[in-house]
Design an enzyme around this catalytic site. Structure first.
Site, short mmCIF file in Angstrom:
data_model
loop_
_atom_site.label_atom_id
_atom_site.label_comp_id
_atom_site.label_asym_id
_atom_site.label_seq_id
_atom_site.Cartn_x
_atom_site.Cartn_y
_atom_site.Cartn_z
N LYS A 90 1.55 11.93 -3.17
CA LYS A 90 0.46 12.89 -2.92
C LYS A 90 1.06 14.26 -2.62
CE LYS A 90 -2.84 9.54 -1.05
NZ LYS A 90 -4.02 9.55 -1.89
N ARG A 131 -1.44 -11.35 -20.56
CA ARG A 131 -1.56 -12.68 -21.16
C ARG A 131 -2.68 -12.79 -22.18
NH1 ARG A 131 -1.45 -16.58 -16.09
NH2 ARG A 131 -2.91 -14.98 -15.49
N GLU A 144 -11.36 5.21 5.03
CA GLU A 144 -11.97 5.04 3.70
C GLU A 144 -13.41 4.62 3.87
OE1 GLU A 144 -9.26 3.27 0.60
OE2 GLU A 144 -8.69 2.14 2.37
N HIS A 177 2.28 4.97 -3.14
CA HIS A 177 1.68 6.13 -3.83
C HIS A 177 1.38 7.27 -2.87
CE1 HIS A 177 -2.26 4.50 -2.60
NE2 HIS A 177 -2.74 5.70 -2.84
N ASP A 205 -1.83 -3.88 4.23
CA ASP A 205 -2.24 -3.07 3.08
C ASP A 205 -1.97 -1.58 3.30
OD1 ASP A 205 -3.63 -2.80 0.52
OD2 ASP A 205 -5.30 -1.93 1.64
N HIS A 233 1.96 2.87 3.80
CA HIS A 233 1.50 4.26 3.79
C HIS A 233 1.63 4.94 5.17
CE1 HIS A 233 0.11 3.09 -0.06
NE2 HIS A 233 -1.09 2.68 0.27
N LYS A 254 3.45 -1.61 -4.44
CA LYS A 254 3.29 -2.23 -3.13
C LYS A 254 2.12 -3.20 -3.19
CE LYS A 254 0.19 -1.26 -0.30
NZ LYS A 254 -1.23 -1.12 -0.60
C1 BG6 Z 1 -3.87 1.25 -1.55
C2 BG6 Z 1 -4.56 0.13 -0.83
O1 BG6 Z 1 -2.49 1.14 -1.40
O2 BG6 Z 1 -4.31 2.48 -1.01
C3 BG6 Z 1 -6.06 0.26 -0.94
O3 BG6 Z 1 -4.15 -1.12 -1.38
C4 BG6 Z 1 -6.51 1.61 -0.48
O4 BG6 Z 1 -6.71 -0.76 -0.18
C5 BG6 Z 1 -5.70 2.72 -1.16
O5 BG6 Z 1 -7.89 1.75 -0.78
C6 BG6 Z 1 -6.02 4.08 -0.56
O6 BG6 Z 1 -5.39 5.06 -1.32
P1 BG6 Z 1 -5.97 6.53 -1.40
O7 BG6 Z 1 -5.03 7.25 -2.28
O8 BG6 Z 1 -7.36 6.43 -1.97
O9 BG6 Z 1 -6.00 7.05 0.01
#
Ligand code: BG6
Length: 492
Positions: free
Chosen positions: A183, A50, A217, A179, A236, A241, A149
Site C-alpha cells: 500500500k 484444475r 472493515e 499486501h 488473518d 498486516h 499469506k
Molecule cells: C486480507 C484478509 O489479508 O486483508 C481479509 O485476509 C481482509 O480478511 C483484507 O479483508 C483487508 O485488506 P484491505 O486491503 O481491504 O485492507
C-alpha cells in the site's frame, strides 16, 4: 506524473487461477500495469487450475472479472482485448504430479525469461506445488515463487511450508506477500520517518505516550467462510498486516532500502515484542464475534448466519490487544491494536499520541490542553493529520483551541492510488524483495501470536458478541480506558 519503468518480459504462472484472489486482485493489477505500458505484449499470464477450460473460456472469465473489478473509465476495449491475449490456460493439478504436460510445454517455449510462480491457493499446497515444479524441471535460475499469506496456520505449519518451499527455491527467490506492504500509504511510513527529521527526533518513549493501530472493515466473511472460520482475526490480520505496521513504526532506521537491511530492522522489532504469558492473555487481549446489527442503516446478519445455517463457531471476527516493544526506544510505550469485520466504517489508521506538555503557562480557563496527536490515515482518505494546540484567533484574551494540520494525499497529489498488488507483482518480476516478508519474520510473528491462540483455545469463555456496526465488544474499550487512554474516534 509517475514514471513507468518497464519490467523484463516474464511468464506469470498463477496457480489457483479460477479463485477469488486471482480474479478480484491479480488480473486487475496486471491489467493496469499492462495498460500503463509497464508489462509488454510479449509477457504471458498462464492460468493454472484444475478445471477443464480452454484459453477462450478462461479469457471470458477474466473479461468478466475485469469488468467487475476495474474502474469503468479505466477499462478500455482495445487495452482489455490486448491484455486478454496475454492469457493462456493450462489445466494443472498443482498438488498432484500427474498431468503437467500443458504447463510444461508452454514453459518450454522460453526457458530464459523471468518466471513468476504465483501460488494463489491454500497454503497446504505450497509445499506440494513447489515439489512438483522441481520434479518437472520447471524451476530455472530466473524463477521466483510468490506465496500469499497466510503462510501456515501456526508456527509449526509455517516452518513446514518454509522448509518445503526452501528445499526447491533459494530464499532470494521466495516472495512472501503481505499486501499491506504494497500500500502506498504504508510505504509512506518510511518516507514520513526517514525522509523528514521532524518526527524521527521525537519518535521514542521520551515524548510518545502510546500508539494505536486500527484496521476496521465493514465487510463480513463474504463467501470466504471456509477459510476465515479456520483463521479468525488474529491469524488473518494481526499476525501479518498489523504486526508489519508495528515493525515499520517501531524499527530503527535501516542502513538503506536493501531487502535485508530493512528486514533485519523489522526482525529486531519482532524479537523485541514482549511475549504474552497465558495468564496475561485475558487481560491484554479481547476477542469478539459479530451478531446481527446494522451498518449505514442497513441490517446485517450475524457471523454464524453468514457462515451458514446452524453453524457453530468460536472464531473471533474482532481482536483488540495491547503489546509492548521491549527496547530502549519503546520501553513503557503501549501499542494498542484492533481489527475487526462488520465495524461501522472501513478505516485503517495509526495514531501516535504524544505526551502532555510538562507544565502549563496558560491561564486555567484558556482551554483544556490536548496532547499532540499524529494520525496517519492509511485508507481511505489517505493522509496525515497533526493535532496541535493553537491560539483561538480574535480578541478576548489568550484562549487556546486544538486545530489540525491536515495533509490529504489525494488533494496534494491527485493521482489514482494503485492497488498494492500492482506494485508487489512488478517487484517480484524485478526480483526486489524489500516489501516482502522473510522467512524469519513470518516465523517470529507466529511465535509471538501462538501463545495467545493457545490461551484462547484453553479458555472456557467464548468470543464476546458485538453488534455488527459497532466498534467491537465494550471490553475492547475497557482495554484502553483502564490505562486512562481512549481510542481515536474520528475514523473513516
Ligand atoms: C486480507 C484478509 O489479508 O486483508 C481479509 O485476509 C481482509 O480478511 C483484507 O479483508 C483487508 O485488506 P484491505 O486491503 O481491504 O485492507
Amino acid at each position: 506524473m509517475a514514471a513507468i519503468v518497464p519490467v523484463p518480459d516474464f511468464d506469470a504462472i498463477v496457480f489457483g487461477a479460477t479463485g477469488d484472489l486471482t480474479l478480484r486482485k491479480l488480473l486487475p493489477a496486471l491489467y493496469y500495469r499492462f495498460r500503463d505500458g509497464q508489462v509488454s505484449h510479449r509477457c504471458r499470464i498462464i492460468a493454472a487450475a484444475r478445471s477443464d477450460l480452454t484459453d477462450e473460456a478462461y479469457r471470458e472469465r477474466a473479461a468478466r472479472a475485469l469488468a467487475s473489478h476495474v474502474a469503468k473509465g479505466d477499462l478500455t476495449e482495445p487495452a482489455c482485448r490486448e491484455f486478454l491475449a496475454l492469457l493462456r490456460y493450462a489445466r494443472t493439478d498443482g498438488a498432484e504430479g500427474g498431468d503437467w504436460g500443458p504447463l510444461e510445454s508452454l514453459l518450454r517455449e522460453d526457458e530464459a525469461r523471468v518466471r513468476v510462480f504465483y501460488l494463489a491457493t491454500s497454503p497446504d499446497l505450497y509445499g506440494p506445488i513447489a515439489a512438483n515444479l522441481a520434479s518437472h524441471g520447471l524451476v530455472t535460475p530466473q524463477s521466483r515463487i510468490v506465496l500469499e499469506k497466510p503462510i501456515g496456520h501456526d508456527l509449526e505449519s509455517a516452518r513446514r511450508i518454509n522448509r518445503e518451499v526452501g528445499a526447491v527455491f533459494d530464499e532470494r527467490q521466495i516472495f512472501r506477500i503481505d499486501h499491506y506492504l504494497g500500500k502506498e500509504t504504508v510505504q509512506n511510513l518510511l518516507a514520513l520517518r526517514f525522509a523528514n527529521i521532524l518526527f524521527e527526533r521525537l519518535w521514542s518513549a521520551d515524548v510518545i505516550d502510546h500508539v494505536q493501530i486500527t484496521v476496521a472493515e465493514t465487510v463480513g466473511v463474504e463467501g470466504r467462510g471456509n477459510y476465515y472460520d479456520h483463521a479468525g482475526a488474529l491469524r488473518d490480520m494481526v499476525q501479518n498486516h498489523l504486526l508489519q505496521l508495528v515493525c515499520l513504526l517501531a524499527m530503527e532506521p535501516p542502513l538503506d532500502l536493501d531487502a535485508d537491511a530493512l528486514r533485519d530492522e523489522k526482525m529486531k522489532v519482532l524479537r523485541a515484542l514482549r511475549p504474552m504469558p497465558a495468564y496475561e492473555v485475558p487481560h491484554l487481549t479481547v476477542r469478539g464475534q459479530y451478531v446481527a446489527g446494522a451498518i449505514d442503516g442497513k441490517p446485517v446478519d450475524s457471523y454464524l448466519n453468514d457462515l451458514g445455517t446452524n453453524a457453530e463457531s468460536t472464531t473471533e471476527t474482532f481482536v483488540a490487544l495491547k503489546l509492548e516493544v521491549c527496547n530502549w526506544r519503546w520501553a513503557g510505550v503501549p501499542f494498542y491494536l484492533r481489527s475487526g469485520k462488520r465495524l461501522p466504517s472501513k478505516a485503517s489508521e495509526i495514531v501516535v499520541q504524544f505526551k502532555a506538555i510538562p507544565y502549563n503557562v496558560f491561564p486555567r480557563d484558556a482551554a483544556e490542553m490536548r496532547p499532540n496527536r499524529l494520525v496517519i490515515r492509511l485508507q481511505p482518505k489517505e493522509g496525515i493529520e497533526l493535532q496541535m494546540m493553537t491560539k483561538d484567533p480574535g480578541p478576548g484574551g489568550l484562549r487556546l483551541r486544538p486545530a489540525d494540520l491536515d495533509i490529504s494525499f489525494e488533494k496534494a497529489f491527485s493521482v489514482r492510488y494503485p492497488d498494492s498488488y500492482e506494485r508487489l507483482l512488478m517487484d517480484t518480476v524485478r526480483g526486489h524483495a524489500t516489501l516482502f516478508m522473510r522467512r524469519d519474520e513470518v516465523e517470529t510473528a507466529w511465535s509471538w501470536v501462538e501463545p495467545i491462540l493457545r490461551a484462547w483455545e484453553d479458555a472456557p469463555e467464548k468470543p464476546r458478541p458485538y453488534a455488527a456496526g459497532s466498534w467491537g465488544p465494550t471490553a475492547s474499550i475497557a482495554l484502553i480506558e483502564r490505562d486512562g487512554r481512549t481510542w481515536h474516534e474520528d475514523l473513516g
